[in-house]
Motif scaffolding. Structure first.
Motif, PDB file in Angstrom:
ATOM      1  N   GLN A 187       0.811  -1.210   0.000  1.00 24.50           N
ATOM      2  CA  GLN A 187       0.000   0.000   0.000  1.00 24.50           C
ATOM      3  C   GLN A 187       0.848   1.265   0.000  1.00 24.50           C
ATOM      4  O   GLN A 187       0.451   2.274  -0.567  1.00 24.50           O
ATOM      5  N   THR A 188       2.018   1.207   0.661  1.00 30.95           N
ATOM      6  CA  THR A 188       2.929   2.349   0.711  1.00 30.95           C
ATOM      7  C   THR A 188       4.334   1.885   0.344  1.00 30.95           C
ATOM      8  O   THR A 188       4.862   0.942   0.945  1.00 30.95           O
ATOM      9  N   LEU A 189       4.944   2.554  -0.637  1.00 22.98           N
ATOM     10  CA  LEU A 189       6.335   2.296  -1.018  1.00 22.98           C
ATOM     11  C   LEU A 189       7.074   3.627  -0.994  1.00 22.98           C
ATOM     12  O   LEU A 189       6.764   4.532  -1.768  1.00 22.98           O
ATOM     13  N   SER A 190       8.045   3.753  -0.087  1.00 25.13           N
ATOM     14  CA  SER A 190       8.809   4.988   0.045  1.00 25.13           C
ATOM     15  C   SER A 190      10.291   4.709  -0.142  1.00 25.13           C
ATOM     16  O   SER A 190      10.927   4.091   0.710  1.00 25.13           O
ATOM     17  N   LEU A 191      10.820   5.151  -1.287  1.00 25.83           N
ATOM     18  CA  LEU A 191      12.244   5.013  -1.594  1.00 25.83           C
ATOM     19  C   LEU A 191      12.899   6.386  -1.760  1.00 25.83           C
ATOM     20  O   LEU A 191      14.029   6.484  -2.252  1.00 25.83           O
ATOM     21  N   SER A 192      12.231   7.445  -1.378  1.00 22.56           N
ATOM     22  CA  SER A 192      12.719   8.803  -1.635  1.00 22.56           C
ATOM     23  C   SER A 192      13.984   9.105  -0.840  1.00 22.56           C
ATOM     24  O   SER A 192      14.257   8.496   0.190  1.00 22.56           O
ATOM     25  N   GLY A 193      14.769  10.056  -1.364  1.00 21.95           N
ATOM     26  CA  GLY A 193      15.965  10.493  -0.666  1.00 21.95           C
ATOM     27  C   GLY A 193      17.069   9.465  -0.619  1.00 21.95           C
ATOM     28  O   GLY A 193      17.789   9.368   0.372  1.00 21.95           O
ATOM     29  N   ASN A 194      17.233   8.668  -1.692  1.00 21.80           N
ATOM     30  CA  ASN A 194      18.312   7.693  -1.789  1.00 21.80           C
ATOM     31  C   ASN A 194      19.123   7.960  -3.052  1.00 21.80           C
ATOM     32  O   ASN A 194      19.132   9.093  -3.562  1.00 21.80           O
ATOM     33  N   GLU A 195      19.800   6.934  -3.535  1.00 22.47           N
ATOM     34  CA  GLU A 195      20.629   7.084  -4.735  1.00 22.47           C
ATOM     35  C   GLU A 195      20.262   6.049  -5.790  1.00 22.47           C
ATOM     36  O   GLU A 195      21.111   5.601  -6.564  1.00 22.47           O
ATOM     37  N   PHE A 196      18.992   5.666  -5.806  1.00 20.00           N
ATOM     38  CA  PHE A 196      18.531   4.721  -6.821  1.00 20.00           C
ATOM     39  C   PHE A 196      18.631   5.357  -8.197  1.00 20.00           C
ATOM     40  O   PHE A 196      18.424   6.560  -8.367  1.00 20.00           O
ATOM     41  N   ASP A 197      18.930   4.521  -9.187  1.00 24.10           N
ATOM     42  CA  ASP A 197      19.034   5.030 -10.559  1.00 24.10           C
ATOM     43  C   ASP A 197      18.327   4.063 -11.505  1.00 24.10           C
ATOM     44  O   ASP A 197      17.637   3.135 -11.075  1.00 24.10           O
ATOM     45  N   GLY A 198      18.511   4.284 -12.790  1.00 26.41           N
ATOM     46  CA  GLY A 198      17.857   3.437 -13.769  1.00 26.41           C
ATOM     47  C   GLY A 198      16.400   3.826 -13.940  1.00 26.41           C
ATOM     48  O   GLY A 198      15.921   4.814 -13.380  1.00 26.41           O
ATOM     49  N   PRO A 199      15.660   3.040 -14.689  1.00 29.14           N
ATOM     50  CA  PRO A 199      14.268   3.393 -14.998  1.00 29.14           C
ATOM     51  C   PRO A 199      13.301   3.013 -13.884  1.00 29.14           C
ATOM     52  O   PRO A 199      13.614   2.207 -13.009  1.00 29.14           O
ATOM     53  N   ILE A 200      12.132   3.616 -13.946  1.00 32.07           N
ATOM     54  CA  ILE A 200      11.006   3.180 -13.123  1.00 32.07           C
ATOM     55  C   ILE A 200      10.326   2.055 -13.892  1.00 32.07           C
ATOM     56  O   ILE A 200       9.739   2.284 -14.952  1.00 32.07           O
ATOM     57  N   HIS A 201      10.417   0.833 -13.396  1.00 28.31           N
ATOM     58  CA  HIS A 201       9.955  -0.322 -14.143  1.00 28.31           C
ATOM     59  C   HIS A 201       8.450  -0.285 -14.385  1.00 28.31           C
ATOM     60  O   HIS A 201       7.675   0.123 -13.518  1.00 28.31           O
ATOM     61  N   SER A 202       8.051  -0.755 -15.535  1.00 24.05           N
ATOM     62  CA  SER A 202       6.627  -0.817 -15.858  1.00 24.05           C
ATOM     63  C   SER A 202       5.880  -1.786 -14.949  1.00 24.05           C
ATOM     64  O   SER A 202       4.662  -1.676 -14.777  1.00 24.05           O
ATOM     65  N   GLU A 203       6.627  -2.741 -14.323  1.00 28.10           N
ATOM     66  CA  GLU A 203       5.991  -3.702 -13.429  1.00 28.10           C
ATOM     67  C   GLU A 203       5.306  -3.039 -12.245  1.00 28.10           C
ATOM     68  O   GLU A 203       4.454  -3.637 -11.582  1.00 28.10           O
ATOM     69  N   GLY A 222      14.838   7.962 -17.579  1.00 24.83           N
ATOM     70  CA  GLY A 222      13.811   7.419 -18.459  1.00 24.83           C
ATOM     71  C   GLY A 222      12.488   8.136 -18.289  1.00 24.83           C
ATOM     72  O   GLY A 222      12.426   9.271 -17.802  1.00 24.83           O
ATOM     73  N   ILE A 223      11.416   7.490 -18.658  1.00 23.32           N
ATOM     74  CA  ILE A 223      10.100   8.102 -18.670  1.00 23.32           C
ATOM     75  C   ILE A 223       9.239   7.565 -17.519  1.00 23.32           C
ATOM     76  O   ILE A 223       9.596   6.580 -16.869  1.00 23.32           O
ATOM     77  N   ILE A 224       8.129   8.223 -17.283  1.00 25.83           N
ATOM     78  CA  ILE A 224       7.120   7.685 -16.379  1.00 25.83           C
ATOM     79  C   ILE A 224       6.339   6.642 -17.167  1.00 25.83           C
ATOM     80  O   ILE A 224       5.713   6.968 -18.177  1.00 25.83           O
ATOM     81  N   PRO A 225       6.374   5.370 -16.764  1.00 26.90           N
ATOM     82  CA  PRO A 225       5.716   4.338 -17.573  1.00 26.90           C
ATOM     83  C   PRO A 225       4.197   4.551 -17.610  1.00 26.90           C
ATOM     84  O   PRO A 225       3.592   4.949 -16.616  1.00 26.90           O
ATOM     85  N   ARG A 226       3.596   4.267 -18.764  1.00 29.95           N
ATOM     86  CA  ARG A 226       2.143   4.446 -18.894  1.00 29.95           C
ATOM     87  C   ARG A 226       1.393   3.513 -17.956  1.00 29.95           C
ATOM     88  O   ARG A 226       0.251   3.775 -17.575  1.00 29.95           O
ATOM     89  N   GLU A 227       2.044   2.412 -17.548  1.00 25.04           N
ATOM     90  CA  GLU A 227       1.400   1.449 -16.645  1.00 25.04           C
ATOM     91  C   GLU A 227       1.096   2.044 -15.277  1.00 25.04           C
ATOM     92  O   GLU A 227       0.325   1.466 -14.496  1.00 25.04           O
ATOM     93  N   ILE A 228       1.680   3.212 -14.983  1.00 26.74           N
ATOM     94  CA  ILE A 228       1.394   3.831 -13.693  1.00 26.74           C
ATOM     95  C   ILE A 228      -0.084   4.182 -13.596  1.00 26.74           C
ATOM     96  O   ILE A 228      -0.647   4.292 -12.503  1.00 26.74           O
ATOM     97  N   GLY A 229      -0.731   4.346 -14.738  1.00 26.58           N
ATOM     98  CA  GLY A 229      -2.157   4.619 -14.751  1.00 26.58           C
ATOM     99  C   GLY A 229      -3.007   3.451 -14.280  1.00 26.58           C
ATOM    100  O   GLY A 229      -4.207   3.610 -14.032  1.00 26.58           O
ATOM    101  N   ASP A 230      -2.396   2.261 -14.146  1.00 23.33           N
ATOM    102  CA  ASP A 230      -3.126   1.089 -13.645  1.00 23.33           C
ATOM    103  C   ASP A 230      -3.263   1.094 -12.126  1.00 23.33           C
ATOM    104  O   ASP A 230      -3.978   0.252 -11.572  1.00 23.33           O
ATOM    105  N   LEU A 231      -2.578   2.023 -11.468  1.00 27.05           N
ATOM    106  CA  LEU A 231      -2.644   2.098 -10.007  1.00 27.05           C
ATOM    107  C   LEU A 231      -3.902   2.874  -9.619  1.00 27.05           C
ATOM    108  O   LEU A 231      -3.855   4.037  -9.211  1.00 27.05           O
ATOM    109  N   VAL A 232      -5.019   2.213  -9.712  1.00 22.82           N
ATOM    110  CA  VAL A 232      -6.314   2.884  -9.582  1.00 22.82           C
ATOM    111  C   VAL A 232      -6.594   3.363  -8.163  1.00 22.82           C
ATOM    112  O   VAL A 232      -7.493   4.184  -7.958  1.00 22.82           O
ATOM    113  N   ASN A 233      -5.824   2.883  -7.179  1.00 19.25           N
ATOM    114  CA  ASN A 233      -6.035   3.300  -5.789  1.00 19.25           C
ATOM    115  C   ASN A 233      -5.007   4.331  -5.324  1.00 19.25           C
ATOM    116  O   ASN A 233      -5.021   4.727  -4.147  1.00 19.25           O
ATOM    117  N   LEU A 234      -4.144   4.772  -6.231  1.00 16.55           N
ATOM    118  CA  LEU A 234      -3.054   5.665  -5.839  1.00 16.55           C
ATOM    119  C   LEU A 234      -3.590   7.028  -5.402  1.00 16.55           C
ATOM    120  O   LEU A 234      -4.376   7.657  -6.111  1.00 16.55           O
TER     121      LEU A 234
END
Length: 602
Positions: A187-203, A222-234
């Motif tokens: 329900q909550t994923l918080s990875l902010s304020g780190n050094e992650f890189d690479g793309p935001i996976h469509s998964e 990279g881009i914001i994946p279009r699959e982010i629109g599937d998160l209907v409860n966000l």
């Protein structure tokens, strides 16, 4: 219950005790060794006290313990590996302490653990992979310390019921794990304020239960994946301060549950589609510091719940959408540094039906607006900050401006404003900044300007003011910056201005003294301490900081300002400035470090 003192040693005699809850008191000191005898204890909560010392290793002997909450205390040292012996633990909270060292690998042996909170400590090292094998865990919080390393690609393979994962404000790096979609209950994923890189996976679009997603302040590309629109409860989406490119996927504008979107400080481009009007529950929209172009869609009026809108530092063009002024709950509107043109709204309805406008910050600095400011702006009776500088506005200042008594900051510099300063501007008792520089304002400076007693910054330079400087301006003892240059003022400088000691900002003073460090401490006395420092100009200074816990310094500060203006000493040349606000008062003097300062300073 506001209980104080230490936890008694006699508690160890309560051997039949099953539950002990001492939360939110003022207990201090160490935990008594005798508590090891509480062998039937299942629930122990000591959070929000002032307990200190190391976390006792004997907690591991409390084999029946299911809940251990030590959060918000002052425990130090490392986490004892023996905690893993309390194998029935379901809740472990040791957050908001002063713990150091690594997270013990043995914590992964607590197979019944459901909730693990360790955030807000000083822990280092990597997250033990064994923790990701605790299949019953639902909540993990390791935020706000210096953990490093990466997340294993398969870390979600066993965390099938994980609901909340907080890893923000660390030094974690690497790519977003590909197994993330296996945490299907997240329900909550918080990875902010780190050094992650690479793309935001469509998964990520497969996390259908996700409500809050924080990815800000990393190095994602990279881009914001279009699959982010599937998160209907966000409800919350934070991807600010990354290196995201491309346009916002149209699927995002169909997520009707969104309440906060923060995409600022990326490299996003394109225009905002009309579908933005679908986000009817949106309360906060941050798209600042990107490369958006085109007009702001009129459909933004459908965001009826909107409270904060920040589109600053883009390339939006066209006229200011009057429809935005139909959003009665809007508190902050920041459109600075764009290419907006046209005029300010001329048809503001202050009541807008049953609701009254709540706009508190109105920022249109650095655009291409023309025309008059007009009296309509005075209908915004909650307005606290107005930024209309560096446009092409003309005409006179609204005579009603002094009726908006909530105003604290007025920035109207670098326009083509003319006429006189309204006399009722002196009604603004809470005004801190008045910036009218580089306009064509004429006439005399009104004596009513002396009513602005809390003013700290006043810039009236590069106008056409004439006649004399009113003596009332000398009563503005909180002024840190005053500029009247490049006008047509005449006569002498009023004697009242001789009482105005030049001020220095609190932050300049901290910079000059290395944040009032102990290495710069010269001496201390009953009313405060004296520090040495160097201003940016290279001037050596002595800073007397008053102790505001005492009543006397409040009376002494004004007196010393006056006395020290004329004081001379072989090590003390003159008063340079002062620094004063509600929480801090200091005198700044030129310092010749070739002897011992007069004890009077201490």
């Amino acid at each position: 219950m506001a209980l104080t003192g230490k936890i008694p040693h006699d508690f160890g005699n309560l051997t039949f005790l099953v539950s002990l809850d001492l939360r939110r008191n003022n207990f201090h000191g160490k935990l008594p060794q005798e508590m090891v005898r509480l062998c039937r204890l299942r629930f122990l909560s000591l959070s929000f006290n002032k307990l200190r010392g190391e976390i006792p290793s004997w907690f591991g002997f409390l084999e029946q313990l299911q809940v251990l909450n030590l959060g918000n205390n002052s425990f130090t040292g490392s986490i004892p590996p023996t905690l893993s012996n309390a194998s029935r633990l379901e809740t472990l909270v040791i957050s908001a302490n002063l713990l150091q060292g690594n997270i013990p690998e043995e914590i992964g042996n607590l197979h019944n653990l459901n909730l693990l909170f360790m955030e807000h400590n000083q822990l280092t090292g990597s997250i033990p992979f064994a923790i990701f094998n605790i299949s019953r865990i639902e909540f993990i919080a390791f935020s706000n310390y210096s953990l490093s390393g990466n997340l294993p690609n398969d870390f979600c393979n066993r965390l099938l019921i994980l609901k909340r994962l907080h890893l923000s404000q660390n030094k974690l790096h690497g790519h977003m794990p590909t197994s993330l979609s296996n945490c299907s209950q997240l329900q909550t994923l918080s990875l902010s304020g780190n050094e992650f890189d690479g793309p935001i996976h469509s998964e990520i679009g497969r996390l259908s239960n996700l409500q809050r997603l924080y990815l800000g302040s990393n190095h994602f590309t990279g881009i914001i994946p279009r699959e982010i629109g599937d998160l209907v409860n966000l409800v919350i989406l934070g991807v600010e301060m990354n290196q995201i490119t491309g346009s916002i996927p149209i699927s995002l504008f169909n997520m009707s549950s969104l309440q906060l979107v923060s995409l600022g400080r990326n490299n996003l481009k394109g225009s905002l589609p009309r579908e933005i009007g679908n986000l009817t529950k949106m309360q906060v929209l941050y798209l600042y510091e990107n490369r958006f172009i085109g007009e702001i869609p009129k459909e933004i009026r459908n965001l009826v719940e909107l409270e904060e809108l920040n589109l600053q530092d883009n390339s939006f063009s066209g006229s200011l959408p009057m429809e935005m002024f139909n959003i009665s709950g809007l508190r902050v509107m920041d459109l600075t540094l764009n290419n907006l043109s046209g005029t300010l709204p001329s048809n503001i309805d202050p009541k807008h039906g049953e609701k009254q406008f709540n706009l508190q910050r109105f920022d249109l600095n650095n655009n291409k607006l023309t025309g008059f400011i007009g009296d309509n702006i005075c209908k915004l009776q909650h307005l606290g900050e107005i930024y209309l500088g560096q446009n092409q506005l003309s005409g006179s200042l609204p005579n009603c401006l002094g009726n908006v008594t909530s105003l604290r900051l007025i920035y109207l510099g670098s326009n083509k404003l003319s006429s006189n300063i309204p006399l009722n501007l002196g009604n603004l008792k809470d005004l801190v900044v008045l910036d009218l520089l580089s306009n064509n304002i004429v006439g005399s400076l009104p004596p009513e300007i002396g009513n602005l007693k809390v003013e700290t910054q006043m810039d009236l330079s590069m106008n056409q003011f004439s006649n004399g400087i009113p003596r009332e301006i000398g009563g503005l003892q909180n002024l840190e910056y005053l500029s009247l240059r490049h006008n047509k003022l005449q006569g002498s400088i009023p004697d009242s201005m001789s009482n105005m000691i030049e001020r220095i900002s609190y932050y300049e003073l901290l910079q000059a003294t290395d944040s009032l460090s102990e290495s710069n401490l010269i001496g201390s006395g009953s009313f405060g301490s004296v520090y040495k420092g160097v201003l940016r100009s290279g001037t050596a200074i002595a800073v007397k900081v008053f102790n505001l816990q005492l009543e006397a310094p409040f009376k002494s500060f004004g007196t010393e300002c006056e006395v020290l203006r004329s004081l001379r000493h072989r090590n003390l040349v003159k008063v340079i400035t002062s620094c004063s606000n509600l929480d801090f008062k200091a005198l700044v003097l030129e310092y010749m470090p070739n002897g011992i300062l007069d004890k009077y300073l201490y």
